[in-house]
Motif scaffolding. Structure first.
Motif, PDB file in Angstrom:
ATOM      1  N   SER A 146      -3.934   4.297  -2.394  1.00 23.89           N
ATOM      2  CA  SER A 146      -3.119   3.377  -1.589  1.00 23.89           C
ATOM      3  C   SER A 146      -3.782   2.010  -1.404  1.00 23.89           C
ATOM      4  N   ARG A 147      -4.571   1.617  -2.382  1.00 26.57           N
ATOM      5  CA  ARG A 147      -5.163   0.282  -2.378  1.00 26.57           C
ATOM      6  C   ARG A 147      -4.078  -0.785  -2.275  1.00 26.57           C
ATOM      7  N   TRP A 148      -4.364  -1.847  -1.548  1.00 29.55           N
ATOM      8  CA  TRP A 148      -3.425  -2.971  -1.464  1.00 29.55           C
ATOM      9  C   TRP A 148      -3.212  -3.543  -2.868  1.00 29.55           C
ATOM     10  N   THR A 149      -1.991  -3.678  -3.288  1.00 28.92           N
ATOM     11  CA  THR A 149      -1.677  -4.120  -4.634  1.00 28.92           C
ATOM     12  C   THR A 149      -0.668  -5.247  -4.557  1.00 28.92           C
ATOM     13  N   ARG A 205      -7.080  -0.698   3.022  1.00 28.69           N
ATOM     14  CA  ARG A 205      -7.782   0.359   2.300  1.00 28.69           C
ATOM     15  C   ARG A 205      -7.520   1.722   2.941  1.00 28.69           C
ATOM     16  N   SER A 228      -3.417   4.066   5.704  1.00 23.72           N
ATOM     17  CA  SER A 228      -3.464   2.696   5.176  1.00 23.72           C
ATOM     18  C   SER A 228      -2.645   1.856   6.141  1.00 23.72           C
ATOM     19  N   SER A 245       0.886  -1.171   0.000  1.00 27.37           N
ATOM     20  CA  SER A 245       0.000   0.000   0.000  1.00 27.37           C
ATOM     21  C   SER A 245       0.915   1.209   0.000  1.00 27.37           C
ATOM     22  N   ARG A 256       0.900   1.922  -8.928  1.00 32.08           N
ATOM     23  CA  ARG A 256      -0.525   1.622  -9.075  1.00 32.08           C
ATOM     24  C   ARG A 256      -1.265   1.870  -7.769  1.00 32.08           C
ATOM     25  N   SER A 257      -0.696   1.389  -6.677  1.00 32.80           N
ATOM     26  CA  SER A 257      -1.354   1.579  -5.373  1.00 32.80           C
ATOM     27  C   SER A 257      -1.517   3.061  -5.069  1.00 32.80           C
ATOM     28  N   PHE A 295       5.745   3.360   1.372  1.00 33.08           N
ATOM     29  CA  PHE A 295       4.851   2.202   1.253  1.00 33.08           C
ATOM     30  C   PHE A 295       5.125   1.152   2.309  1.00 33.08           C
TER      31      PHE A 295
END
Lengths: 364, 364, 364, 364
Positions: free
Chosen positions: A359-362, B360, B199, A199, A353-354, A228
């Motif tokens: 900050s979506r879990w990727t 999230r 997050s 994230s 991408r996150s 992250f």
């Protein structure tokens, strides 16, 4: 980068017993004048103004790619195809797709005995190599926590010009790819584990900067900082940070690892020191031990000076080319491989991408 | 906790000139025998086995709540309602709902001149108070980065028993509420900013532990570690970590802040030191300065010893009760208020929600 | 000094299980007003304006002498003669002759079960006590080198007034007796060895200073700094320094010991840390270990807080009175004895003689 | 020594813009085989087995003397007489008489434009050069205290063989001349002051050691450690120590200076750091500042890497030959001169005399 690589190639044979001793055959640079001057200074025997001509030369067996990231793939793949061993600066490429192509080319070349390596030089800091040895020997037990941050401060001044490292088309990303890549690789190297998901937050603090070679300003198109959290394959929690805005921190690549049996701590600003806590010692004697990594029994140190006579940044490159030459001579694949470089690239891509998606879990 | 609070109440009047000098009226504890022993040891004049009786006493003007988090709300609200000033241990409560009720009670009490304060004692480390002063004076400029971690290692041993701090019903959460709360508050205190979103990852490394007072084992129902990233109201990137598995780190509450004009660094394991980088000095002289925070001009230090004669953990509580008493005498609301405690609780709740939903992004 | 001693007497019973718990019976001070104020602040039950009246009191069993050095001998001998146990501040006396008389009185008192101790409180720093334990356990092997320095900077300002510590008639000597005495004793304590001879330099950098309570200036009649080298009974080379002109050093009592099997290093400015190098560990892992001396297994630490929650200067006195009380209750002679204080005095005298005679080697 | 000097000569031209660029003409060594191997490794164009032949060569303009001390005088004087510029390893000679002859030869050669320099390489540590700059700029004010110690531990093992450095006929003295010479010179360099007199102790802890190339043992005929105190021309008190028995200290050349306006501290084990206390800053902000000496504005640093990318031991020699070449090209006398080397020798001789006469005060 060219200067420190040149110095490494020139010096390695004076300190290490190598089955082959490198000769500095030719230097390629787009500006012939600059290339000639650099060649004279560092002792390169010839100069090319097109890298393709370099690859065509019969007296070149190894190509060392020190260009910005946007040309890595093209040059490295061409060199490998031509049967040249390739040492390529990090990050391996500006995109995962390029990195995948490079890794594929490297695999194919390896089958023909042509070697490749990505230049994550911090693996060759003796203290970092000692850290890996301690982890590999089980001295930390099960790893629970990793903190890996890389702090610089050269962008704190808003008048610092818009150099190529601040342009996405040239550099791919900002602090993330330039220095974040190093800590991602260092964690993989020391722990032997990979990041499984992240994230992330990224930020650009100063959006416009003076152009370096013209009046006016231009847009900064890369991140200034990346932050992250993630998990490693073994289950550890890991946090990462890369920034060029950490006022007063010049080149602070820090790593701290906590395991069930011990802990390690490192900061490149004191590159000859590794801190090790051995929890198997009696508690009342326990403490983080400052190992001055300059003894003959330490990684890479048999070639150098008496204990306590420290090494510098430069020597990480000497060690790097030593290992590369040793692998070539031994007909083995050196590490970190292009595959390792690809894995780092995949982590960087997941971070971007996150960060782009709140900050979506990727997963990586 | 009771021991160090008692020592603070006993000592504060000997070192600080206070408009009122506290008397140790009565100690409440469920086990009368324990309470009697503790009262004798620390000089409490009387003992109660029910906290309600304590609140009923006429000779009690201040109630200091040192119980586990599940009883904070009930006791504190009752005491405030009864017109007693309340100092309450952190975290303020085990849930946001309880904390909200407490903050409401505190607001209502304040209107009647009854004061309340939550015991985030690390605000009273002189080095931390000096950090706040430097930030408030603008010495760091615009804040870009905050790193706040709290590392302990007392759970590394899987045989450590299942104490109340490892049970959700008693403690609310694990490392997050116990020590993570401290770093969240310390960041708010030093920067004057709040966390706007997070997050988060949490982890329980050891799921079963021996029961403390019976054979067999029981389930650990709280987090062993929490790791989160977020943003502050002023736009800074912030990372937080709390763990009880950082082998070799005993009580390492660390804070590092980077601003446009300077940086600060602190580690409670060296609690009398604050590191300050002033980027406005000439570059060639620049460096992190180790300020030994023991001079008369430093916060809280006018009462103590000559320079260089350091303070200890205990004195953070002496400072805390000093400030509480001074506020009561001045008829002002002390800080951190229950409102501040509630804000911390809201961050902790956001962390738990984020961790439960694949890290999230969760607004606070 | 009176403040920190008072706090120790008040606090010791709350933290240590003692066979006897001290009561603060009476405080003597020449200024009755000051004494009354101090007694109220620290909880002394009564006040005397003549120390002789204090000794006459039946409710006084212990006399704690915190006066300047010129009155130590008279008070301590009178108190011992009267059957009171005596704790006497350091240096034991202003001259060897006085110290000899005190040591004789102490021997005679001991035969009657009356105890005496000189207040070299730095022996009670847990890290220093741990250092002694490691040496006593043979962990350093044969000791070859000792470096013991005590650096302060409060006289760097030439406008600092001519306080009593700068007058030979009151203080006996300057930095030498005030802080040099501490390092001489600390070396004896940690190594278990005595200084056999010295070559010394002393210096007074600022010869005239403002009078503290009148216009004009007066002569500084003591040393500002003392520097000496010597040998210990076991053959080690030792260097000592005491100064109040070490700009930026607030209270830096430093000790470094090198032995055939290991080394130790300590600095009071980080009083909760002891650095230990164990040369019997494999060389590649060797390093100075930062032991955070706050674990229950460390000297004096069973009474205090969880690991990592450091102690302060104050607690060295709590430990001191604890040990004194324990010895009284056990009917044993506490250490450091007046004999130990006399030995320190003899070293100081040898230093002064050597310095007066062109740093001639002077046996102790 | 030959290795690191060779590397410096090979590298200097790649990093510094020099009016002349050195060529590695010829290497002399008594063992032709060793010399040939070394020449091949480091790129020397030719080999001589007699140093006299080296001096006779027309293609040699500079002679770099790296032999043991007993041959320095003969070689250096011959080379200077032959019109060769001479860089000579330290200590300048094994006796004052030899050093005087060399200084006389150097003066005479200088009159003919032939330059000489003694290789006290620690002057070329950037942090040490920065220390000198700060002192020269008056930032420390009047200097009161200097502590200069050099700690190694390679003789702790009694089985370490009797190498030439442990034989008086070859090395002149032991730790005193080998490493004590460095700290004496470093103090002179940084403070700009000379030692005026000393009181000294020396010791040999292990008197017999295994012969390096034969069975049996031989006598150690030099000191293992030297400890001395003295005064500087400006009135400061100074202490010095050199030992090879400081267990765990690998190459700890430490310098601490206290002046009326500020202080400095340095340890070669962290060679890229200089600690500076500026007492003119407000007291509450004061502290020792860790300057990471890697900025372009720091001495020697304009030629190297970005900030925070540290240098190593090797680079002190690169800087040394840079300065030597620059002085030759500028037709100026470089420093440290043979006269400077002689002064160090005079201090060492005074130390030996003092130690031989019960540490009697001995003027230099």
């Amino acid at each position: 980068m060219g200067r420190v690589h040149s110095q490494a190639w020139r010096s390695v044979g004076a300190f290490y017993d190598l089955p082959v001793r490198p000769a500095l055959a030719a230097l390629a640079g787009r500006s012939r004048d600059h290339a000639v001057a650099a060649a004279r200074r560092f002792g390169w025997a010839a100069v090319e103004s097109d890298w393709k001509d370099l690859i065509d030369r019969d007296d070149v067996a190894i190509v060392d790619v020190c260009t910005p990231g946007d040309s890595h793939a093209e040059i490295a793949i061409a060199a490998l195809t031509a049967g040249k061993h390739v040492l390529c600066e990090k990050p391996l490429a500006n995109t995962v797709a390029e990195a995948e192509a490079m890794a594929a080319a490297a695999r194919s070349a390896a089958a023909r005995g042509v070697r490749s390596m990505v230049a994550f030089n911090y693996r060759r800091v003796p203290a970092v190599a000692l850290a890996r040895r301690l982890v590999a020997d089980g001295r930390l037990g099960e790893i629970r926590h990793v903190r890996a941050i890389y702090l610089q401060d050269w962008l704190v001044d808003p008048e610092h010009p818009l150099v190529w490292r601040l342009r996405r088309d040239k550099a791919g990303s900002g602090a993330l790819g330039d220095i974040g890549a190093h800590v991602v690789d260092t964690v993989a190297f020391v722990t032997g584990q990979q990041v499984t998901g992240v994230s992330a937050l990224t930020e650009t603090f100063v959006n416009e900067r003076p152009l370096p070679d013209a009046p006016g300003t231009g847009a900064v198109t890369v991140d200034d900082a990346a932050l992250f959290i993630g998990r490693l394959t073994g289950g550890a929690l890991a946090s990462f940070e890369a920034t060029r805005y950490a006022t007063g921190r010049k080149n602070s690549l820090r790593l701290e690892i906590n395991g069930s049996l011990g802990s390690l701590s490192f900061d490149f600003e004191a590159m000859n020191e590794l801190w090790f806590h051995d929890a198997t010692l009696p508690g009342a004697e326990g403490g983080f031990r400052k190992i001055i990594v300059t003894d003959p029994g330490h990684p890479y140190l048999d070639a150098w000076w008496p204990p306590g006579h420290g090494l510098g940044y430069e020597h990480t490159f000497t060690h790097e080319v030593r290992d590369f030459l040793a692998a070539i001579a031994a007909e083995e694949d050196p590490t970190p491989s292009f595959e390792d470089g690809l894995r780092v690239q995949q982590v960087l891509a997941a971070v971007e991408r996150s960060a782009a998606e709140e900050s979506r879990w990727t997963a990586v």
